[in-house]
Design a protein around this motif. Structure first.
Motif, PDB file in Angstrom:
ATOM      1  N   GLN A  35       2.761   7.028  -6.824  1.00 15.13           N
ATOM      2  CA  GLN A  35       1.979   8.135  -7.369  1.00 15.13           C
ATOM      3  C   GLN A  35       2.706   9.466  -7.247  1.00 15.13           C
ATOM      4  N   THR A  36       3.496   9.629  -6.200  1.00 15.41           N
ATOM      5  CA  THR A  36       4.171  10.912  -5.992  1.00 15.41           C
ATOM      6  C   THR A  36       5.562  10.974  -6.613  1.00 15.41           C
ATOM      7  N   LEU A  37       6.238   9.831  -6.760  1.00 18.58           N
ATOM      8  CA  LEU A  37       7.631   9.842  -7.202  1.00 18.58           C
ATOM      9  C   LEU A  37       7.836   9.588  -8.696  1.00 18.58           C
ATOM     10  N   VAL A  38       6.913   8.885  -9.317  1.00 16.65           N
ATOM     11  CA  VAL A  38       7.070   8.534 -10.728  1.00 16.65           C
ATOM     12  C   VAL A  38       6.891   9.782 -11.587  1.00 16.65           C
ATOM     13  N   LYS A  39       7.780   9.945 -12.550  1.00 15.93           N
ATOM     14  CA  LYS A  39       7.755  11.107 -13.437  1.00 15.93           C
ATOM     15  C   LYS A  39       7.050  10.761 -14.744  1.00 15.93           C
ATOM     16  N   ASP A  40       6.428  11.762 -15.322  1.00 10.50           N
ATOM     17  CA  ASP A  40       5.659  11.608 -16.558  1.00 10.50           C
ATOM     18  C   ASP A  40       6.544  11.895 -17.770  1.00 10.50           C
ATOM     19  N   PRO A  41       6.617  10.958 -18.732  1.00  8.16           N
ATOM     20  CA  PRO A  41       7.459  11.183 -19.908  1.00  8.16           C
ATOM     21  C   PRO A  41       7.014  12.369 -20.758  1.00  8.16           C
ATOM     22  N   ASP A  42       5.726  12.631 -20.806  1.00  6.19           N
ATOM     23  CA  ASP A  42       5.237  13.759 -21.606  1.00  6.19           C
ATOM     24  C   ASP A  42       5.661  15.098 -21.000  1.00  6.19           C
ATOM     25  N   THR A  43       5.600  15.189 -19.684  1.00  7.55           N
ATOM     26  CA  THR A  43       6.052  16.411 -19.008  1.00  7.55           C
ATOM     27  C   THR A  43       7.538  16.623 -19.260  1.00  7.55           C
TER      28      THR A  43
ATOM     29  N   LYS B  68       0.838  -1.195   0.000  1.00  5.33           N
ATOM     30  CA  LYS B  68       0.000   0.000   0.000  1.00  5.33           C
ATOM     31  C   LYS B  68       0.882   1.257   0.000  1.00  5.33           C
ATOM     32  N   ARG B  69       1.908   1.254   0.825  1.00  6.64           N
ATOM     33  CA  ARG B  69       2.833   2.396   0.897  1.00  6.64           C
ATOM     34  C   ARG B  69       3.578   2.562  -0.435  1.00  6.64           C
ATOM     35  N   TYR B  70       3.951   1.442  -1.055  1.00  6.23           N
ATOM     36  CA  TYR B  70       4.628   1.485  -2.356  1.00  6.23           C
ATOM     37  C   TYR B  70       3.765   2.229  -3.366  1.00  6.23           C
ATOM     38  N   TYR B  71       2.493   1.866  -3.465  1.00  7.96           N
ATOM     39  CA  TYR B  71       1.620   2.497  -4.458  1.00  7.96           C
ATOM     40  C   TYR B  71       1.387   3.973  -4.151  1.00  7.96           C
ATOM     41  N   GLN B  72       1.369   4.338  -2.873  1.00 10.74           N
ATOM     42  CA  GLN B  72       1.259   5.747  -2.514  1.00 10.74           C
ATOM     43  C   GLN B  72       2.497   6.519  -2.971  1.00 10.74           C
ATOM     44  N   LEU B  73       3.659   5.930  -2.708  1.00 10.42           N
ATOM     45  CA  LEU B  73       4.904   6.579  -3.107  1.00 10.42           C
ATOM     46  C   LEU B  73       5.047   6.619  -4.629  1.00 10.42           C
TER      47      LEU B  73
ATOM     48  N   HIS C 157      14.571   6.237 -15.273  1.00 14.13           N
ATOM     49  CA  HIS C 157      14.504   7.010 -14.028  1.00 14.13           C
ATOM     50  C   HIS C 157      13.463   6.407 -13.080  1.00 14.13           C
ATOM     51  N   ASN C 158      12.279   6.131 -13.597  1.00 21.16           N
ATOM     52  CA  ASN C 158      11.203   5.590 -12.763  1.00 21.16           C
ATOM     53  C   ASN C 158      11.557   4.215 -12.218  1.00 21.16           C
ATOM     54  N   ILE C 159      12.187   3.385 -13.026  1.00 21.76           N
ATOM     55  CA  ILE C 159      12.600   2.055 -12.557  1.00 21.76           C
ATOM     56  C   ILE C 159      13.578   2.198 -11.395  1.00 21.76           C
ATOM     57  N   LYS C 160      14.555   3.068 -11.553  1.00 20.72           N
ATOM     58  CA  LYS C 160      15.553   3.271 -10.493  1.00 20.72           C
ATOM     59  C   LYS C 160      14.899   3.776  -9.209  1.00 20.72           C
ATOM     60  N   VAL C 161      14.018   4.751  -9.343  1.00 22.11           N
ATOM     61  CA  VAL C 161      13.341   5.315  -8.165  1.00 22.11           C
ATOM     62  C   VAL C 161      12.516   4.244  -7.458  1.00 22.11           C
ATOM     63  N   MET C 162      11.772   3.468  -8.220  1.00 18.18           N
ATOM     64  CA  MET C 162      10.893   2.481  -7.594  1.00 18.18           C
ATOM     65  C   MET C 162      11.673   1.290  -7.052  1.00 18.18           C
ATOM     66  N   GLU C 163      12.812   0.965  -7.637  1.00 17.77           N
ATOM     67  CA  GLU C 163      13.678  -0.069  -7.046  1.00 17.77           C
ATOM     68  C   GLU C 163      14.152   0.388  -5.673  1.00 17.77           C
ATOM     69  N   ASN C 164      14.510   1.652  -5.552  1.00 13.08           N
ATOM     70  CA  ASN C 164      14.930   2.196  -4.256  1.00 13.08           C
ATOM     71  C   ASN C 164      13.795   2.135  -3.245  1.00 13.08           C
ATOM     72  N   VAL C 165      12.573   2.450  -3.684  1.00 18.57           N
ATOM     73  CA  VAL C 165      11.416   2.397  -2.786  1.00 18.57           C
ATOM     74  C   VAL C 165      11.188   0.963  -2.312  1.00 18.57           C
ATOM     75  N   ILE C 166      11.235   0.010  -3.225  1.00 20.27           N
ATOM     76  CA  ILE C 166      11.041  -1.399  -2.846  1.00 20.27           C
ATOM     77  C   ILE C 166      12.102  -1.833  -1.858  1.00 20.27           C
ATOM     78  N   ASN C 167      13.366  -1.456  -2.101  1.00 18.13           N
ATOM     79  CA  ASN C 167      14.442  -1.826  -1.177  1.00 18.13           C
ATOM     80  C   ASN C 167      14.197  -1.254   0.213  1.00 18.13           C
ATOM     81  N   GLU C 168      13.654  -0.062   0.296  1.00 13.77           N
ATOM     82  CA  GLU C 168      13.358   0.538   1.596  1.00 13.77           C
ATOM     83  C   GLU C 168      12.181  -0.141   2.292  1.00 13.77           C
TER      84      GLU C 168
END
Length: 123
Positions: A33-41, A26-31, A107-118
């Protein structure tokens, strides 16, 4: 890194998330939503590569400041060497515009790998 390698990494992330305890998931999915970056932006900000805004978007402040400084120096010295400085920045930054989808996926893969590790339970 090719597209199939990125897909493999994303699949590994999905599997790792499924193995997390319910609260951590649940915490992963919350994070996410806030940490993943949008390719279009990222792509839109990259259209303004002169200002380095796409680097600031990914949290690469030093690169963004360097881009911005080079462009300001280029504009300030436009009558002499400034044109070449601006051209240099454009040549360096333009390929990122065409690779924005891949850059953001990495970028998103790296960020979310860090979140999972935490979030993984410590043994």
């Amino acid at each position: 890194m090719d597209d199939s390698s990125l897909r493999d990494q994303e699949e590994a992330l999905r599997q790792a998330v499924s193995l997390l305890p319910q609260e951590a998931r649940k915490r992963y999915y919350q994070l996410e939503q806030t940490l993943v970056k949008d390719p279009d932006t990222y792509a839109v900000l990259n259209y303004f590569f002169a200002a380095g805004l796409h680097h600031f978007y990914l949290g690469k402040t030093l690169k963004g400041i360097m881009n911005l400084a080079l462009m300001l120096i280029g504009l300030a010295t436009l009558s002499s060497i400034g044109f070449f400085i601006i051209l240099f920045v454009i040549v360096i930054e333009l390929p990122q515009l065409f690779r924005s989808q891949t850059i953001i996926r990495k970028h998103n893969i790296k960020v979310m790998e860090n979140v999972i590790n935490e979030l993984q339970p410590r043994t």
